[in-house]
Design a protein around this motif. Structure first.
Motif, PDB file in Angstrom:
ATOM      1  N   GLN A  92      -4.702  -1.223  -2.790  1.00 40.68           N
ATOM      2  CA  GLN A  92      -4.889   0.182  -3.134  1.00 40.68           C
ATOM      3  C   GLN A  92      -4.777   1.009  -1.871  1.00 40.68           C
ATOM      4  O   GLN A  92      -5.339   0.669  -0.845  1.00 40.68           O
ATOM      5  CB  GLN A  92      -6.251   0.390  -3.772  1.00 40.68           C
ATOM      6  CG  GLN A  92      -6.376  -0.298  -5.093  1.00 40.68           C
ATOM      7  CD  GLN A  92      -7.735  -0.075  -5.689  1.00 40.68           C
ATOM      8  OE1 GLN A  92      -8.457   0.815  -5.292  1.00 40.68           O
ATOM      9  NE2 GLN A  92      -8.083  -0.890  -6.650  1.00 40.68           N
ATOM     10  N   GLU A  93      -4.050   2.094  -1.976  1.00 45.53           N
ATOM     11  CA  GLU A  93      -3.854   2.944  -0.814  1.00 45.53           C
ATOM     12  C   GLU A  93      -5.098   3.756  -0.518  1.00 45.53           C
ATOM     13  O   GLU A  93      -5.971   3.924  -1.351  1.00 45.53           O
ATOM     14  CB  GLU A  93      -2.678   3.880  -1.064  1.00 45.53           C
ATOM     15  CG  GLU A  93      -1.381   3.127  -1.135  1.00 45.53           C
ATOM     16  CD  GLU A  93      -0.230   4.014  -1.498  1.00 45.53           C
ATOM     17  OE1 GLU A  93      -0.450   5.101  -2.042  1.00 45.53           O
ATOM     18  OE2 GLU A  93       0.898   3.600  -1.236  1.00 45.53           O
ATOM     19  N   SER A  94      -5.125   4.268   0.686  1.00 41.07           N
ATOM     20  CA  SER A  94      -6.215   5.149   1.082  1.00 41.07           C
ATOM     21  C   SER A  94      -6.179   6.420   0.257  1.00 41.07           C
ATOM     22  O   SER A  94      -5.141   6.818  -0.276  1.00 41.07           O
ATOM     23  CB  SER A  94      -6.086   5.500   2.565  1.00 41.07           C
ATOM     24  OG  SER A  94      -6.237   4.355   3.355  1.00 41.07           O
ATOM     25  N   ARG A  95      -7.300   7.054   0.166  1.00 41.08           N
ATOM     26  CA  ARG A  95      -7.421   8.280  -0.627  1.00 41.08           C
ATOM     27  C   ARG A  95      -6.535   9.399  -0.086  1.00 41.08           C
ATOM     28  O   ARG A  95      -5.989  10.189  -0.845  1.00 41.08           O
ATOM     29  CB  ARG A  95      -8.896   8.711  -0.610  1.00 41.08           C
ATOM     30  CG  ARG A  95      -9.178   9.911  -1.425  1.00 41.08           C
ATOM     31  CD  ARG A  95      -9.324   9.484  -2.829  1.00 41.08           C
ATOM     32  NE  ARG A  95      -9.909  10.549  -3.603  1.00 41.08           N
ATOM     33  CZ  ARG A  95      -9.699  10.641  -4.876  1.00 41.08           C
ATOM     34  NH1 ARG A  95      -8.989   9.761  -5.499  1.00 41.08           N
ATOM     35  NH2 ARG A  95     -10.239  11.615  -5.551  1.00 41.08           N
ATOM     36  N   TRP A  96      -6.363   9.455   1.235  1.00 44.68           N
ATOM     37  CA  TRP A  96      -5.597  10.548   1.832  1.00 44.68           C
ATOM     38  C   TRP A  96      -4.135  10.510   1.414  1.00 44.68           C
ATOM     39  O   TRP A  96      -3.467  11.552   1.384  1.00 44.68           O
ATOM     40  CB  TRP A  96      -5.745  10.558   3.345  1.00 44.68           C
ATOM     41  CG  TRP A  96      -5.091   9.421   4.073  1.00 44.68           C
ATOM     42  CD1 TRP A  96      -5.652   8.242   4.434  1.00 44.68           C
ATOM     43  CD2 TRP A  96      -3.746   9.380   4.539  1.00 44.68           C
ATOM     44  NE1 TRP A  96      -4.736   7.458   5.083  1.00 44.68           N
ATOM     45  CE2 TRP A  96      -3.559   8.136   5.172  1.00 44.68           C
ATOM     46  CE3 TRP A  96      -2.678  10.269   4.483  1.00 44.68           C
ATOM     47  CZ2 TRP A  96      -2.359   7.751   5.736  1.00 44.68           C
ATOM     48  CZ3 TRP A  96      -1.475   9.889   5.053  1.00 44.68           C
ATOM     49  CH2 TRP A  96      -1.317   8.658   5.670  1.00 44.68           C
ATOM     50  N   VAL A  97      -3.597   9.342   1.065  1.00 39.06           N
ATOM     51  CA  VAL A  97      -2.196   9.248   0.638  1.00 39.06           C
ATOM     52  C   VAL A  97      -2.016   9.985  -0.687  1.00 39.06           C
ATOM     53  O   VAL A  97      -1.058  10.750  -0.859  1.00 39.06           O
ATOM     54  CB  VAL A  97      -1.765   7.766   0.520  1.00 39.06           C
ATOM     55  CG1 VAL A  97      -0.350   7.650  -0.017  1.00 39.06           C
ATOM     56  CG2 VAL A  97      -1.886   7.068   1.859  1.00 39.06           C
ATOM     57  N   TYR A 137       6.938   7.491   4.391  1.00 40.51           N
ATOM     58  CA  TYR A 137       6.053   6.627   3.611  1.00 40.51           C
ATOM     59  C   TYR A 137       6.663   5.234   3.445  1.00 40.51           C
ATOM     60  O   TYR A 137       5.979   4.223   3.639  1.00 40.51           O
ATOM     61  CB  TYR A 137       5.792   7.282   2.256  1.00 40.51           C
ATOM     62  CG  TYR A 137       5.005   6.441   1.297  1.00 40.51           C
ATOM     63  CD1 TYR A 137       3.645   6.255   1.468  1.00 40.51           C
ATOM     64  CD2 TYR A 137       5.619   5.825   0.206  1.00 40.51           C
ATOM     65  CE1 TYR A 137       2.909   5.484   0.584  1.00 40.51           C
ATOM     66  CE2 TYR A 137       4.897   5.058  -0.680  1.00 40.51           C
ATOM     67  CZ  TYR A 137       3.544   4.888  -0.482  1.00 40.51           C
ATOM     68  OH  TYR A 137       2.830   4.123  -1.360  1.00 40.51           O
ATOM     69  N   MET A 138       7.937   5.168   3.098  1.00 44.49           N
ATOM     70  CA  MET A 138       8.591   3.877   2.907  1.00 44.49           C
ATOM     71  C   MET A 138       8.662   3.087   4.215  1.00 44.49           C
ATOM     72  O   MET A 138       8.462   1.867   4.214  1.00 44.49           O
ATOM     73  CB  MET A 138       9.998   4.061   2.326  1.00 44.49           C
ATOM     74  CG  MET A 138       9.991   4.585   0.911  1.00 44.49           C
ATOM     75  SD  MET A 138       9.016   3.607  -0.242  1.00 44.49           S
ATOM     76  CE  MET A 138       9.916   2.085  -0.233  1.00 44.49           C
ATOM     77  N   VAL A 139       8.935   3.759   5.319  1.00 46.71           N
ATOM     78  CA  VAL A 139       8.971   3.067   6.611  1.00 46.71           C
ATOM     79  C   VAL A 139       7.577   2.565   6.968  1.00 46.71           C
ATOM     80  O   VAL A 139       7.412   1.443   7.465  1.00 46.71           O
ATOM     81  CB  VAL A 139       9.541   3.997   7.711  1.00 46.71           C
ATOM     82  CG1 VAL A 139       9.322   3.421   9.087  1.00 46.71           C
ATOM     83  CG2 VAL A 139      11.015   4.256   7.461  1.00 46.71           C
ATOM     84  N   ARG A 185       1.493  -1.804  11.211  1.00 48.29           N
ATOM     85  CA  ARG A 185       0.592  -0.689  11.565  1.00 48.29           C
ATOM     86  C   ARG A 185       0.629   0.412  10.517  1.00 48.29           C
ATOM     87  O   ARG A 185      -0.391   1.016  10.206  1.00 48.29           O
ATOM     88  CB  ARG A 185       0.957  -0.127  12.929  1.00 48.29           C
ATOM     89  CG  ARG A 185       0.577  -1.056  14.030  1.00 48.29           C
ATOM     90  CD  ARG A 185       0.805  -0.447  15.369  1.00 48.29           C
ATOM     91  NE  ARG A 185       0.491  -1.434  16.389  1.00 48.29           N
ATOM     92  CZ  ARG A 185       0.711  -1.275  17.654  1.00 48.29           C
ATOM     93  NH1 ARG A 185       1.266  -0.167  18.092  1.00 48.29           N
ATOM     94  NH2 ARG A 185       0.401  -2.215  18.506  1.00 48.29           N
ATOM     95  N   GLY A 186       1.804   0.690  10.010  1.00 41.99           N
ATOM     96  CA  GLY A 186       1.916   1.706   8.968  1.00 41.99           C
ATOM     97  C   GLY A 186       1.175   1.299   7.709  1.00 41.99           C
ATOM     98  O   GLY A 186       0.491   2.102   7.092  1.00 41.99           O
ATOM     99  N   GLY A 187       1.309   0.025   7.331  1.00 45.59           N
ATOM    100  CA  GLY A 187       0.588  -0.467   6.164  1.00 45.59           C
ATOM    101  C   GLY A 187      -0.915  -0.374   6.347  1.00 45.59           C
ATOM    102  O   GLY A 187      -1.647  -0.011   5.431  1.00 45.59           O
ATOM    103  N   ALA A 188      -1.377  -0.692   7.549  1.00 45.16           N
ATOM    104  CA  ALA A 188      -2.817  -0.585   7.816  1.00 45.16           C
ATOM    105  C   ALA A 188      -3.265   0.865   7.766  1.00 45.16           C
ATOM    106  O   ALA A 188      -4.342   1.173   7.249  1.00 45.16           O
ATOM    107  CB  ALA A 188      -3.142  -1.196   9.169  1.00 45.16           C
ATOM    108  N   LEU A 189      -2.441   1.775   8.286  1.00 41.69           N
ATOM    109  CA  LEU A 189      -2.783   3.199   8.258  1.00 41.69           C
ATOM    110  C   LEU A 189      -2.829   3.725   6.822  1.00 41.69           C
ATOM    111  O   LEU A 189      -3.671   4.558   6.486  1.00 41.69           O
ATOM    112  CB  LEU A 189      -1.774   4.003   9.090  1.00 41.69           C
ATOM    113  CG  LEU A 189      -2.042   5.486   9.237  1.00 41.69           C
ATOM    114  CD1 LEU A 189      -3.359   5.718   9.984  1.00 41.69           C
ATOM    115  CD2 LEU A 189      -0.906   6.155   9.977  1.00 41.69           C
ATOM    116  N   LEU A 190      -1.941   3.211   5.989  1.00 43.10           N
ATOM    117  CA  LEU A 190      -1.930   3.615   4.585  1.00 43.10           C
ATOM    118  C   LEU A 190      -3.035   2.944   3.776  1.00 43.10           C
ATOM    119  O   LEU A 190      -3.264   3.291   2.628  1.00 43.10           O
ATOM    120  CB  LEU A 190      -0.581   3.277   3.945  1.00 43.10           C
ATOM    121  CG  LEU A 190       0.606   4.087   4.419  1.00 43.10           C
ATOM    122  CD1 LEU A 190       1.890   3.522   3.825  1.00 43.10           C
ATOM    123  CD2 LEU A 190       0.446   5.540   4.060  1.00 43.10           C
ATOM    124  N   GLY A 191      -3.713   1.970   4.367  1.00 43.98           N
ATOM    125  CA  GLY A 191      -4.772   1.271   3.658  1.00 43.98           C
ATOM    126  C   GLY A 191      -4.267   0.064   2.901  1.00 43.98           C
ATOM    127  O   GLY A 191      -4.913  -0.420   1.982  1.00 43.98           O
TER     128      GLY A 191
END
Length: 174
Positions: free
Chosen positions: A30-35, A72-74, A80-86
């Motif tokens: 599940q993505e972070s709420r901010w996304v 978003y796709m990148v 790191r991007g995946g971790a930032l997105l949750g």
């Protein structure tokens, strides 16, 4: 009493560990709420901007949405991007139900055809500020219910009946 565990106790402990890891894997999908907030605001801006600024802004807003989607796709494809997105894990492609993929593709084509026909046969909105109202409804739905919708889609997408967790449906850490 010996320190060795009996086979039934060891099996029960192993099953509890598997269930705990399945829950962790499902939560990590599940993505972070901010996304949801960013994309909800972007959809609202795309729909409402022509009502307030004029039709000249459509191309700029569409370009901004395209860039946001590309970023978003990148981000999804990098650790790191995946971790930032949750999203610290990725779903294995073979764990996604082919039936779900076909149904999702059919729904996307149907939505695209309906939107195309609506833009051709409905040159003007049925009431003033239609884009603003539709954008507010879609954006608010995404912001308020985005995680719940994503959880429901994930449970439908994985093979099986959806009751037994991910069944190893994720790779560990990126």
């Amino acid at each position: 009493m010996s320190e060795r565990m009996t086979p039934p106790a060891e099996a029960a402990r192993a099953l509890r560990d598997v269930e705990r890891r399945r829950d962790q894997a499902r939560a990590s999908e599940q993505e972070s709420r901010w996304v949801s907030v960013v994309f909800g605001v972007a959809i609202f801006a795309q729909m409402a901007a022509p009502d307030f600024v004029g039709d000249d802004v459509r191309s700029w807003i569409s370009m901004a949405i395209a860039v946001l989607s590309l970023v978003y796709m990148v981000m999804l494809r990098t650790p790191r991007g995946g971790a930032l997105l949750g999203r610290p894990t990725r779903v294995r492609r073979d764990e996604i139900s082919p039936r779900f993929v076909r149904l999702a593709q059919l729904v996307m084509v149907a939505v695209a055809v309906i939107c195309f026909l609506a833009t051709r046969f409905l040159p003007h909105g049925p009431f003033p500020y239609t884009g603003t109202v539709v954008g507010a409804v879609i954006g608010a739905t995404l912001i308020l219910f985005g995680r719940n919708l994503q959880r429901a889609m994930n449970s439908l997408a994985f093979r099986g009946d959806g009751k037994s967790g991910l069944d190893g449906g994720t790779y560990g850490s990126r």
